[in-house]
Enzyme design. Structure first.
Site, mmCIF file in Angstrom:
data_model
loop_
_atom_site.group_PDB
_atom_site.id
_atom_site.type_symbol
_atom_site.label_atom_id
_atom_site.label_comp_id
_atom_site.label_asym_id
_atom_site.label_seq_id
_atom_site.Cartn_x
_atom_site.Cartn_y
_atom_site.Cartn_z
ATOM 1 N N LYS A 17 -2.029 -1.992 9.190
ATOM 2 C CA LYS A 17 -2.832 -2.167 7.965
ATOM 3 C C LYS A 17 -2.558 -3.521 7.308
ATOM 4 O O LYS A 17 -3.433 -4.093 6.667
ATOM 5 C CB LYS A 17 -2.549 -1.029 6.986
ATOM 6 C CG LYS A 17 -3.301 0.253 7.329
ATOM 7 C CD LYS A 17 -4.776 0.120 6.945
ATOM 8 C CE LYS A 17 -5.525 1.410 7.133
ATOM 9 N NZ LYS A 17 -6.922 1.328 6.686
ATOM 10 N N TYR B 260 1.610 2.249 11.429
ATOM 11 C CA TYR B 260 0.409 2.306 10.572
ATOM 12 C C TYR B 260 0.466 1.209 9.512
ATOM 13 O O TYR B 260 -0.485 0.432 9.339
ATOM 14 C CB TYR B 260 0.307 3.689 9.915
ATOM 15 C CG TYR B 260 -0.741 3.775 8.820
ATOM 16 C CD1 TYR B 260 -2.090 3.922 9.136
ATOM 17 C CD2 TYR B 260 -0.381 3.716 7.468
ATOM 18 C CE1 TYR B 260 -3.058 4.002 8.127
ATOM 19 C CE2 TYR B 260 -1.332 3.803 6.466
ATOM 20 C CZ TYR B 260 -2.667 3.940 6.803
ATOM 21 O OH TYR B 260 -3.616 4.013 5.794
ATOM 22 N N THR C 288 -3.581 -0.378 1.920
ATOM 23 C CA THR C 288 -2.802 0.795 1.526
ATOM 24 C C THR C 288 -1.432 0.452 0.937
ATOM 25 O O THR C 288 -0.819 -0.555 1.320
ATOM 26 C CB THR C 288 -2.596 1.708 2.753
ATOM 27 O OG1 THR C 288 -1.559 2.655 2.472
ATOM 28 C CG2 THR C 288 -2.184 0.947 3.997
ATOM 29 N N GLU D 234 1.116 1.823 1.798
ATOM 30 C CA GLU D 234 2.088 1.863 2.905
ATOM 31 C C GLU D 234 2.533 0.456 3.295
ATOM 32 O O GLU D 234 3.576 0.296 3.936
ATOM 33 C CB GLU D 234 1.480 2.561 4.124
ATOM 34 C CG GLU D 234 1.497 4.073 4.039
ATOM 35 C CD GLU D 234 2.904 4.665 4.070
ATOM 36 O OE1 GLU D 234 3.627 4.421 5.042
ATOM 37 O OE2 GLU D 234 3.279 5.354 3.116
HETATM 38 P P1 NAP Z 1 -9.402 10.078 6.942
HETATM 39 O O1 NAP Z 1 -9.890 11.274 6.203
HETATM 40 O O2 NAP Z 1 -8.362 10.231 7.975
HETATM 41 O O3 NAP Z 1 -10.684 9.373 7.606
HETATM 42 C C1 NAP Z 1 -10.561 8.387 8.590
HETATM 43 C C2 NAP Z 1 -11.924 8.133 9.207
HETATM 44 O O4 NAP Z 1 -11.787 7.101 10.213
HETATM 45 C C3 NAP Z 1 -12.538 9.340 9.919
HETATM 46 O O5 NAP Z 1 -13.904 9.383 9.630
HETATM 47 C C4 NAP Z 1 -12.329 9.007 11.392
HETATM 48 O O6 NAP Z 1 -13.293 9.590 12.249
HETATM 49 C C5 NAP Z 1 -12.519 7.490 11.359
HETATM 50 N N1 NAP Z 1 -12.006 6.833 12.555
HETATM 51 C C6 NAP Z 1 -10.775 6.942 13.103
HETATM 52 N N2 NAP Z 1 -10.689 6.187 14.209
HETATM 53 C C7 NAP Z 1 -11.898 5.570 14.370
HETATM 54 C C8 NAP Z 1 -12.429 4.684 15.329
HETATM 55 N N3 NAP Z 1 -11.705 4.247 16.373
HETATM 56 N N4 NAP Z 1 -13.701 4.266 15.179
HETATM 57 C C9 NAP Z 1 -14.457 4.724 14.151
HETATM 58 N N5 NAP Z 1 -14.009 5.590 13.222
HETATM 59 C C10 NAP Z 1 -12.754 6.000 13.325
HETATM 60 O O7 NAP Z 1 -8.878 8.963 5.915
HETATM 61 P P2 NAP Z 1 -9.146 8.799 4.330
HETATM 62 O O8 NAP Z 1 -8.070 9.497 3.594
HETATM 63 O O9 NAP Z 1 -10.578 9.084 4.048
HETATM 64 O O10 NAP Z 1 -8.859 7.244 4.167
HETATM 65 C C11 NAP Z 1 -9.899 6.271 4.283
HETATM 66 C C12 NAP Z 1 -9.293 4.914 4.572
HETATM 67 O O11 NAP Z 1 -8.408 4.547 3.520
HETATM 68 C C13 NAP Z 1 -8.445 4.842 5.840
HETATM 69 O O12 NAP Z 1 -8.619 3.552 6.372
HETATM 70 C C14 NAP Z 1 -7.015 5.016 5.363
HETATM 71 O O13 NAP Z 1 -6.119 4.411 6.241
HETATM 72 C C15 NAP Z 1 -7.113 4.285 4.032
HETATM 73 N N6 NAP Z 1 -6.190 4.727 2.975
HETATM 74 C C16 NAP Z 1 -6.101 6.045 2.648
HETATM 75 C C17 NAP Z 1 -5.298 6.442 1.592
HETATM 76 C C18 NAP Z 1 -5.201 7.887 1.181
HETATM 77 O O14 NAP Z 1 -4.243 8.228 0.479
HETATM 78 N N7 NAP Z 1 -6.150 8.732 1.522
HETATM 79 C C19 NAP Z 1 -4.575 5.467 0.869
HETATM 80 C C20 NAP Z 1 -4.721 4.128 1.228
HETATM 81 C C21 NAP Z 1 -5.548 3.766 2.264
HETATM 82 P P3 NAP Z 1 -12.909 10.791 13.291
HETATM 83 O O15 NAP Z 1 -13.227 12.048 12.563
HETATM 84 O O16 NAP Z 1 -13.809 10.516 14.434
HETATM 85 O O17 NAP Z 1 -11.445 10.655 13.625
HETATM 86 O O1 F7E Z 2 3.211 12.112 3.478
HETATM 87 C C1 F7E Z 2 6.571 13.614 3.169
HETATM 88 C C2 F7E Z 2 6.390 12.453 4.130
HETATM 89 O O2 F7E Z 2 1.565 12.394 5.331
HETATM 90 C C3 F7E Z 2 3.653 11.951 2.161
HETATM 91 C C4 F7E Z 2 -2.047 8.435 4.161
HETATM 92 O O3 F7E Z 2 -3.258 8.703 3.507
HETATM 93 O O4 F7E Z 2 -0.995 7.802 2.117
HETATM 94 C C5 F7E Z 2 -0.896 8.687 3.217
HETATM 95 O O5 F7E Z 2 0.321 8.477 3.911
HETATM 96 C C6 F7E Z 2 5.151 12.127 2.085
HETATM 97 C C7 F7E Z 2 5.942 11.374 3.157
HETATM 98 O O6 F7E Z 2 1.098 10.769 3.427
HETATM 99 C C8 F7E Z 2 6.032 16.630 5.105
HETATM 100 O O7 F7E Z 2 7.597 12.183 4.822
HETATM 101 C C9 F7E Z 2 7.501 15.880 3.696
HETATM 102 O O8 F7E Z 2 7.060 10.784 2.566
HETATM 103 O O9 F7E Z 2 0.942 13.154 3.018
HETATM 104 P P1 F7E Z 2 1.653 12.196 3.864
HETATM 105 P P2 F7E Z 2 1.658 9.286 3.567
HETATM 106 O O10 F7E Z 2 2.556 9.140 4.715
HETATM 107 O O11 F7E Z 2 2.151 8.877 2.229
HETATM 108 C C10 F7E Z 2 -0.981 6.401 2.433
HETATM 109 C C11 F7E Z 2 -1.147 5.631 1.152
HETATM 110 C C12 F7E Z 2 -1.941 6.046 3.491
HETATM 111 O O12 F7E Z 2 -2.463 4.945 3.525
HETATM 112 C C13 F7E Z 2 -2.055 6.995 4.646
HETATM 113 O O13 F7E Z 2 -3.272 6.773 5.354
HETATM 114 O O14 F7E Z 2 5.444 13.501 2.290
HETATM 115 N N1 F7E Z 2 6.545 14.920 3.837
HETATM 116 N N2 F7E Z 2 7.203 16.933 4.477
HETATM 117 C C14 F7E Z 2 5.626 15.359 4.689
HETATM 118 N N3 F7E Z 2 4.484 14.791 5.128
HETATM 119 C C15 F7E Z 2 3.710 15.499 5.981
HETATM 120 N N4 F7E Z 2 2.557 14.966 6.398
HETATM 121 N N5 F7E Z 2 4.101 16.743 6.436
HETATM 122 C C16 F7E Z 2 5.249 17.359 6.016
HETATM 123 O O15 F7E Z 2 5.547 18.458 6.436
#
Ligand code: NAP
Ligand code: F7E
Length: 341
Positions: free
Chosen positions: A151, A147, A123, A125
């Protein structure tokens, strides 16, 4: 017929990746956690097409069993405690799942099917307090949350198994990607859900934290294609996947209201900043410091040149289209919810 095992099958990316692999005629296995109520989440519509295996990233035995049953040619590790804010509240669980969980899965592969190809969901992050702009594969890491730290371990252990045991292991350093299936605690979906509720008259105000944070946002459907492409290459490697544009949270909010035909503007500063309806003067957006983070990632902007050149990947859904699709979908969902009351 190729087979694939997807962890995190019921999450946002897991469900889109499963659809992509099913289109490509893979046999798809999905790792699912046992819950008190059976819940396939975003994979509900795929129940007849996927073979689910119960397991948990913190339980090596269940991962070994999943590898044995699936004999997967490709393993996509998408499972994670993925919400950054929660990682300060549950730092140990986050580490066990997002860091050690990766080693559990890599060990299961190494012992049961070492020739399987492995994708790790790394990620942006990991860049955290960014050391250069834009961020590429060679940018030094500086994670800012438990997190991000967990990661980063997952990222390095993936590289290490590639170098130590010759496992075909790739990391996709994906920047933020969203969709109609995004969890409602993430800022984009929180905004589009609130805009839909305000539009339909069942919510007054949207409360947010740091609206100055900037993110490089794309659509999940585009990003899962990059995951698959990485595992089709001759050589395992790591790739940044991003749109190459960055936008403030504030811009996302403005565009989301526009997509619902509500013209709003921001006024005031800091915690007194508000968003008002230009027509009625009503306050639609407020700052609530409860959503500020202990350490913030202020700016993310990725350079996807390597993925574009080597994988031939390109994002297809623009920022504006992403916002529009999420808003329209939430208006439909909230409308349905209200008609069932
Ligand atoms: P998500 O919607 O939160 O999905 C996470 C999945 O992980 C869910 O199916 C969850 O199942 C499962 N999980 C959590 N804890 C687990 C455990 N202990 N054992 C088995 N399964 C578990 O996330 P996403 O947005 O699809 O992201 C997919 C992956 O990409 C994640 O690894 C995330 O960190 C990474 N990522 C996401 C982004 C983004 O912007 N979306 C960017 C960079 C990287 P439950 O329903 O049981 O909790
Ligand atoms: O926050 C700001 C917050 O929670 C984005 C995950 O998929 O992307 C995701 O992480 C920004 C941050 O995502 C609120 O402070 C303001 O700066 O949507 P977010 P994230 O933290 O960028 C990365 C790439 C991953 O890997 C992660 O799994 O928005 N923000 N106000 C807020 N964020 C939330 N959630 N709620 C607010 O009210």
């Amino acid at each position: 017929m190729k087979s694939a095992l997807i962890t995190g099958i019921n999450g946002q990316d897991g469900s889109y990746l499963a659809e992509l692999l099913l289109e490509k005629e893979y046999k798809v296995y999905g790792l699912l956690r046992r819950k008190s109520v059976v819940d396939y989440g975003n994979a509900e519509h795929l129940v007849d097409k996927i073979e689910f295996i119960y397991g948990d990233m913190t339980d090596y035995v269940s991962l070994a069993k999943a590898m044995k049953i699936s004999q997967a040619d490709e393993v996509y590790n998408l499972a994670a405690q993925s919400f950054v804010a929660t990682s300060w509240e549950q730092p140990i669980a986050t580490t066990q799942i997002d860091a050690l969980g990766v080693t559990n899965l890599l060990e299961a592969i190494r012992i049961i099917k070492p020739e399987a190809k492995f994708y790790q969901a790394s990620t942006s992050e990991m860049f955290g307090l960014v050391q250069e702009i834009p961020q590429s594969e060679s940018t030094p890491f500086y994670p800012r949350s438990p997190y991000g730290v967990a990661k980063l371990y997952g990222h390095w252990i993936t590289k290490n198994y590639r170098e130590s045991f010759d496992v075909f292991a790739c990391s996709g350093i994906l920047f933020n990607h969203e969709s109609e299936r995004r969890g409602k605690e993430f800022v984009t979906r929180k905004i589009t859900d609130a805009v839909a509720r305000i539009k339909l008259g069942v919510q007054d105000v949207l409360e947010l934290g740091n609206m100055s944070a900037k993110r490089d946002w794309g659509h999940s459907k585009d990003y899962v294609k990059a995951m698959w492409l990485m595992l089709q290459q001759e050589k395992a490697d790591d790739y940044v996947v991003a749109s190459g544009d960055t936008h403030e949270v504030r811009e996302f909010v403005k565009l989301a209201f526009e997509a619902a035909d509500i013209q709003m503007e921001f006024t005031g500063e800091g915690i007194n900043e508000i968003g008002i309806d230009k027509k009625t003067g009503k306050t639609l957006v407020k700052v609530n410091p409860k959503f500020f983070r202990p350490a913030e990632v202020e700016l993310l902007l990725g350079d996807p040149a390597k993925a574009e050149q080597i994988l031939g990947w390109k994002r297809e859904i623009s920022f504006k289209e992403l916002v529009g699709r999420m808003v329209q979908n939430d208006i439909k969902l909230v409308g349905k919810e209200l008609s069932n009351i």
